[in-house]
Design a protein around this motif. Sequence first.
Motif, PDB file in Angstrom:
ATOM      1  N   LEU A 238      42.911  50.746  27.429  1.00 38.18           N
ATOM      2  CA  LEU A 238      41.430  51.871  27.615  1.00 38.18           C
ATOM      3  C   LEU A 238      40.680  50.894  28.389  1.00 38.18           C
ATOM      4  O   LEU A 238      40.498  49.556  28.448  1.00 38.18           O
ATOM      5  N   PRO A 239      40.055  51.486  29.415  1.00 35.90           N
ATOM      6  CA  PRO A 239      38.839  51.043  30.383  1.00 35.90           C
ATOM      7  C   PRO A 239      37.722  50.384  29.295  1.00 35.90           C
ATOM      8  O   PRO A 239      37.138  50.691  28.474  1.00 35.90           O
TER       9      PRO A 239
ATOM     10  N   GLU B  25      41.284  47.224  29.528  1.00 35.57           N
ATOM     11  CA  GLU B  25      41.561  47.091  30.945  1.00 35.57           C
ATOM     12  C   GLU B  25      40.193  46.895  31.620  1.00 35.57           C
ATOM     13  O   GLU B  25      39.423  47.591  31.552  1.00 35.57           O
ATOM     14  N   PHE B  26      40.028  45.696  32.467  1.00 36.05           N
ATOM     15  CA  PHE B  26      38.897  45.134  33.031  1.00 36.05           C
ATOM     16  C   PHE B  26      39.218  45.261  34.520  1.00 36.05           C
ATOM     17  O   PHE B  26      39.897  44.594  35.047  1.00 36.05           O
ATOM     18  N   ARG B  27      38.613  46.221  35.233  1.00 34.09           N
ATOM     19  CA  ARG B  27      38.986  46.640  36.826  1.00 34.09           C
ATOM     20  C   ARG B  27      37.784  46.598  37.563  1.00 34.09           C
ATOM     21  O   ARG B  27      36.898  47.384  37.318  1.00 34.09           O
TER      22      ARG B  27
ATOM     23  N   PHE C 120      40.551  37.569  23.960  1.00 33.36           N
ATOM     24  CA  PHE C 120      41.384  38.721  25.033  1.00 33.36           C
ATOM     25  C   PHE C 120      42.646  38.757  24.543  1.00 33.36           C
ATOM     26  O   PHE C 120      43.622  37.714  24.712  1.00 33.36           O
ATOM     27  N   MET C 121      43.095  39.873  23.920  1.00 32.53           N
ATOM     28  CA  MET C 121      44.560  39.907  23.545  1.00 32.53           C
ATOM     29  C   MET C 121      44.934  41.077  24.194  1.00 32.53           C
ATOM     30  O   MET C 121      44.275  42.299  23.870  1.00 32.53           O
ATOM     31  N   ASP C 122      46.258  41.257  24.834  1.00 27.11           N
ATOM     32  CA  ASP C 122      46.889  42.253  25.368  1.00 27.11           C
ATOM     33  C   ASP C 122      45.851  43.085  26.583  1.00 27.11           C
ATOM     34  O   ASP C 122      45.719  44.418  26.472  1.00 27.11           O
ATOM     35  N   CYS C 123      45.277  42.334  27.409  1.00 26.24           N
ATOM     36  CA  CYS C 123      44.217  42.878  28.302  1.00 26.24           C
ATOM     37  C   CYS C 123      44.706  42.583  29.627  1.00 26.24           C
ATOM     38  O   CYS C 123      45.275  41.748  30.039  1.00 26.24           O
TER      39      CYS C 123
END
Length: 225
Positions: free
Chosen positions: A24-25, A41-43, A57-60
């Motif tokens: 998820l964003p 998601e960090f984009r 941070f897990m599964d990121c």
Amino acid sequence: MARAVKKNQVPAVRRPEVRLPELLPFEDGVLESEGDYDALEFRELDFAGQEGRGARFMDCGLYAVALDETRLGRARFMDCVLEGVRGVGTQLAEVSLRDVEIVDARLGGTQMHGSVLERVVVRGGKIDYLNLRKSKLVDVLFEGCVLVEPDFGDAGLTRVEFRDCVLKGADFSGTTMRDVDLRTVAELGIARGVERLRGAVISPTQMLDLAPVFAAAMGVRVEGM
């Protein structure tokens, strides 16, 4: 059963197996100290100067994120991908990385002293003045990257491989090594701590290239007649 290792064979690095779920964003815009971030998601975000000390941070996935002077001391990254992250002076002291892939990073002056890295791949990119003093690295692969003046002083390296990368001005002062593979380093430059290479494997060509450094460390003068 664990695969038997032949005599004189360097044990292979155990690579991370990162399989990210549907992400998820991240929409908050600001990191929080002690924050929990799962499957996000960090984009293309700018976290310059932000405080995320002790965050988990897990599964990121972090993609093209700016980390200039970002303070992430004692943060934990588990089963994460960091791709195209960039920044100068990122504070990651005492951070924990487990099952993490770092791809094409562009970092300078990153402070990671006292950190623990387990099953980590650093692939591509360039990292200048990486501080890993007193850190613990187990099953870490540096592949196809450029490391300029990395500091491994007093660190413990176990099953660490530097593959097809450039290592300039490395400081291994006080480093403890076990099953460290340097044989395929494209350019191997050691500024300090060459006497701490016990537990590492180098190629015959590297041995010749490092002969003057070994001689200087032993106090031996090499002069022509």
